[in-house]
Design a protein around this motif. Structure first.
Motif, PDB file in Angstrom:
ATOM      1  N   THR A  18      38.195  39.172  42.946  1.00 39.26           N
ATOM      2  CA  THR A  18      38.832  40.436  43.311  1.00 39.26           C
ATOM      3  C   THR A  18      37.818  41.500  43.697  1.00 39.26           C
ATOM      4  N   ASP A  19      36.553  41.304  43.341  1.00 37.46           N
ATOM      5  CA  ASP A  19      35.577  42.387  43.548  1.00 37.46           C
ATOM      6  C   ASP A  19      35.294  42.625  45.017  1.00 37.46           C
ATOM      7  N   TYR A  20      35.210  41.566  45.825  1.00 34.54           N
ATOM      8  CA  TYR A  20      34.848  41.771  47.228  1.00 34.54           C
ATOM      9  C   TYR A  20      36.024  42.252  48.071  1.00 34.54           C
ATOM     10  N   SER A  21      37.203  42.377  47.452  1.00 36.88           N
ATOM     11  CA  SER A  21      38.335  42.989  48.156  1.00 36.88           C
ATOM     12  C   SER A  21      38.688  44.343  47.560  1.00 36.88           C
ATOM     13  N   GLY A  22      37.792  44.908  46.743  1.00 31.39           N
ATOM     14  CA  GLY A  22      38.014  46.231  46.190  1.00 31.39           C
ATOM     15  C   GLY A  22      38.974  46.257  45.020  1.00 31.39           C
ATOM     16  N   GLY A  23      39.110  45.142  44.306  1.00 34.83           N
ATOM     17  CA  GLY A  23      40.036  45.055  43.191  1.00 34.83           C
ATOM     18  C   GLY A  23      39.405  45.402  41.854  1.00 34.83           C
ATOM     19  N   LEU A 163      36.035  47.963  35.888  1.00 38.85           N
ATOM     20  CA  LEU A 163      35.485  48.522  37.122  1.00 38.85           C
ATOM     21  C   LEU A 163      36.462  48.339  38.266  1.00 38.85           C
ATOM     22  N   ASP A 164      36.758  49.432  38.950  1.00 37.69           N
ATOM     23  CA  ASP A 164      37.508  49.384  40.197  1.00 37.69           C
ATOM     24  C   ASP A 164      36.485  49.231  41.318  1.00 37.69           C
ATOM     25  N   CYS A 165      36.453  48.061  41.934  1.00 36.74           N
ATOM     26  CA  CYS A 165      35.409  47.777  42.927  1.00 36.74           C
ATOM     27  C   CYS A 165      35.663  48.465  44.261  1.00 36.74           C
ATOM     28  N   GLY A 166      36.815  49.111  44.399  1.00 39.24           N
ATOM     29  CA  GLY A 166      37.085  49.892  45.596  1.00 39.24           C
ATOM     30  C   GLY A 166      36.582  51.320  45.466  1.00 39.24           C
TER      31      GLY A 166
END
Length: 330
Positions: A18-23, A163-166
């Protein structure tokens, strides 16, 4: 400048791919990692297990293997304006490579902190995590997210990092004392550059329905797990872990039969919940267990599947410590 620098590996409790899609992600830094004993030098000269690299102080030069990560970190920091000051040191690691425990992220972080200290060039932790993320992409060409580097830099003892990666907003989630985290290495090795990692990202971006469904439901599971942890509702954790693993196996197709067997063995051994962790295609699983039964769960699981395992402690993030000899007062 003589320093001892430590960067921990990580285990992601939930929020996979999910991190590389801003999740959303929920990793912990762990009490296994990479230590670098280092001084200033005219170039970047590092040794690990008898293998050495030599690069220009800005990271330029020929690099191979793990040296690609050090070179890429040097180049990314140079782009941020770091003066070209070299380092000379020795790396020591107790994070197995390819086991899905963030070994490359820890390597990037420990080298980045050494280079920044040598040049007296300070960077905000999140900005440094982003630079290390870009370094990984530069080194191996894999479109990975920020999870590993952020966990290594921002970890807090006894807590997971939400962490919200977006937006890059984050907070810490305290973990119940009665809960233990068990990691079991399947023995099946992977590298992101040699796996289907980049293919999954492309499929997600193209709107592949199963890939999209995994990311949407995995973000929901991150929120659900955080809620359960903060309520102390340990009974809710197992079904959330089970749903995450099923989604990674069936919708995202990054689990393997061997990982599935280790998950099943952990559950049969009495784990509260178990799922694959990391990028998949091999690596490790993470299991939750009652603290008093954690050693038993680990031992019983390894009797049936997996090659090695650990009870890991949610640890603090990366640290730097001066080791210069103390000066006698004049």
């Amino acid at each position: 400048m003589s320093m001892s620098i430590w960067a921990p590996g990580r285990v992601n409790l939930i929020g996979e791919h999910t991190d590389y899609s801003g999740g959303l992600v929920l990793p912990i830094a762990i009490d296994r990692g990479i230590r670098l004993e280092v001084d200033r030098g005219p170039q970047i000269a590092l040794v690990s297990n008898g293998d050495s690299i030599e690069l220009a102080a800005d990271g330029s030069g020929d690099a191979h293997g793990w040296g690609r990560y050090a070179a890429a970190v040097g180049r990314e920091l140079a782009l941020l304006g770091r003066p070209a000051v070299g380092i000379a040191g020795t790396l020591d690691s107790d994070v197995p490579q390819g086991a899905g425990l963030g070994s490359s992220g820890a390597l990037e972080v420990v080298v980045a902190l050494a280079l920044c200290a040598a040049a007296e060039f300070e960077v905000d932790p999140l900005e440094l995590a982003l630079a290390c993320q870009r370094a990984e992409r530069r080194a191996v060409g894999v479109p990975s997210g920020i999870l590993d580097q952020a966990a290594s830099l921002l970890g807090r003892e006894g807590h997971a990092l939400l962490l919200d990666c977006g937006s890059l907003e984050y907070r810490w989630v305290e973990l119940p004392e009665e809960l233990a985290i068990v990691v079991i290495d399947s023995g099946e090795r992977h590298s992101h550059e040699g796996s289907g990692y980049a293919d999954r990202k492309r499929e997600l971006e193209s709107g592949h329905p199963h890939r999209v469904r995994h990311v949407r439901t995995e973000n929901e599971r991150v929120r659900a797990l955080v809620g359960a942890l903060e309520r102390g509702d340990l009974e809710a954790l197992g079904p959330i872990f089970a749903a995450s693993h099923a989604s990674l196996r069936d919708d995202y197709e990054v689990s393997t039969p061997r990982l599935d067997r280790v998950v099943d063995a952990a559950l049969a051994a009495g784990a509260i919940g178990a799922r694959m962790t990391g990028g998949g295609f091999g690596g490790s699983i993470v299991a939750l267990a009652a603290r008093e039964d954690a050693r038993g769960v680990l031992q019983r699981t390894l009797e049936q599947a997996g090659v090695q395992g650990w009870i890991v402690r949610p640890a603090a993030g990366a640290t730097r410590r001066r080791t210069d000899p103390s000066r006698n007062p004049a």
